[in-house]
Design a protein around this motif. Structure first.
Motif, mmCIF file in Angstrom:
data_model
loop_
_atom_site.group_PDB
_atom_site.id
_atom_site.type_symbol
_atom_site.label_atom_id
_atom_site.label_comp_id
_atom_site.label_asym_id
_atom_site.label_seq_id
_atom_site.Cartn_x
_atom_site.Cartn_y
_atom_site.Cartn_z
ATOM 1 N N ARG A 68 2.188 1.760 -3.557
ATOM 2 C CA ARG A 68 1.141 2.316 -4.415
ATOM 3 C C ARG A 68 0.945 3.802 -4.151
ATOM 4 O O ARG A 68 0.800 4.591 -5.087
ATOM 5 C CB ARG A 68 -0.173 1.574 -4.185
ATOM 6 C CG ARG A 68 -0.157 0.158 -4.690
ATOM 7 C CD ARG A 68 -1.465 -0.519 -4.375
ATOM 8 N NE ARG A 68 -1.458 -1.902 -4.818
ATOM 9 C CZ ARG A 68 -2.481 -2.718 -4.680
ATOM 10 N NH1 ARG A 68 -3.602 -2.289 -4.101
ATOM 11 N NH2 ARG A 68 -2.409 -3.949 -5.105
ATOM 12 N N ASN A 69 0.930 4.180 -2.886
ATOM 13 C CA ASN A 69 0.725 5.592 -2.537
ATOM 14 C C ASN A 69 1.868 6.469 -3.044
ATOM 15 O O ASN A 69 1.637 7.565 -3.558
ATOM 16 C CB ASN A 69 0.558 5.766 -1.031
ATOM 17 C CG ASN A 69 -0.774 5.267 -0.530
ATOM 18 O OD1 ASN A 69 -1.739 5.157 -1.291
ATOM 19 N ND2 ASN A 69 -0.844 4.941 0.750
ATOM 20 N N MET A 85 1.597 6.774 -6.748
ATOM 21 C CA MET A 85 0.469 7.647 -7.059
ATOM 22 C C MET A 85 0.848 9.118 -6.841
ATOM 23 O O MET A 85 0.520 9.983 -7.661
ATOM 24 C CB MET A 85 -0.729 7.274 -6.184
ATOM 25 C CG MET A 85 -1.988 8.004 -6.547
ATOM 26 S SD MET A 85 -3.418 7.443 -5.622
ATOM 27 C CE MET A 85 -2.983 8.004 -3.992
ATOM 28 N N SER A 89 0.832 -1.213 0.000
ATOM 29 C CA SER A 89 0.000 0.000 0.000
ATOM 30 C C SER A 89 0.865 1.262 0.000
ATOM 31 O O SER A 89 0.525 2.266 -0.635
ATOM 32 C CB SER A 89 -0.952 0.003 1.197
ATOM 33 O OG SER A 89 -0.239 0.073 2.408
ATOM 34 N N SER A 132 -2.448 3.290 -8.188
ATOM 35 C CA SER A 132 -3.160 3.071 -6.925
ATOM 36 C C SER A 132 -3.730 1.659 -6.856
ATOM 37 O O SER A 132 -3.984 1.136 -5.778
ATOM 38 C CB SER A 132 -4.278 4.099 -6.739
ATOM 39 O OG SER A 132 -5.351 3.840 -7.613
#
Length: 115
Positions: free
Chosen positions: A7-8, A11, A4, A100
């Motif tokens: 991904r952040n 992004m 996570s 994301s």
């Protein structure tokens, strides 16, 4: 690095292109790439991709500015500015959305200047 967080960060690198302040669209992916790129291959690739795209857009805009100084180039430059602004917004949002979800994104019209 947990998925996570990867991904952040990826992004954020793509979302930097949406900030309408000079140099910020280039600085955001650069900082993500330099500071966190060595911790994750996914972040490294996506931040580098976003950085290359923002550098490419900067080059394209510079060419438009050059065209403005020619009489024939003014209408062409204004249309090109609009196309590049819309392309930047759409592609940055698409890149942020895909990363994301953990998917890689490659920009169109991207000069791969930083390998």
């Amino acid at each position: 690095m947990e998925q996570s967080r990867e991904r952040n960060l990826a992004m954020i690198a793509h979302m930097g292109g949406l900030v309408p302040i000079p140099w910020v669209p280039v600085i955001v992916p650069f900082l993500v790439w330099i500071l966190k790129g060595d911790e994750s291959e996914f972040v490294n690739k996506q931040a580098r991709e976003a950085l290359n795209f923002q550098l490419s857009i900067s080059i394209y805009w510079s060419l438009c500015v050059f065209l403005i100084f020619t009489i024939i180039g003014i209408p062409i430059a204004l249309i090109a500015f609009g196309v590049f602004i819309i392309t930047n917004i759409v592609c940055s949002l698409k890149g942020a959305t895909r990363t994301s979800k953990g998917l890689e994104y490659r920009y169109p019209m991207n000069l791969r200047l930083i390998q």
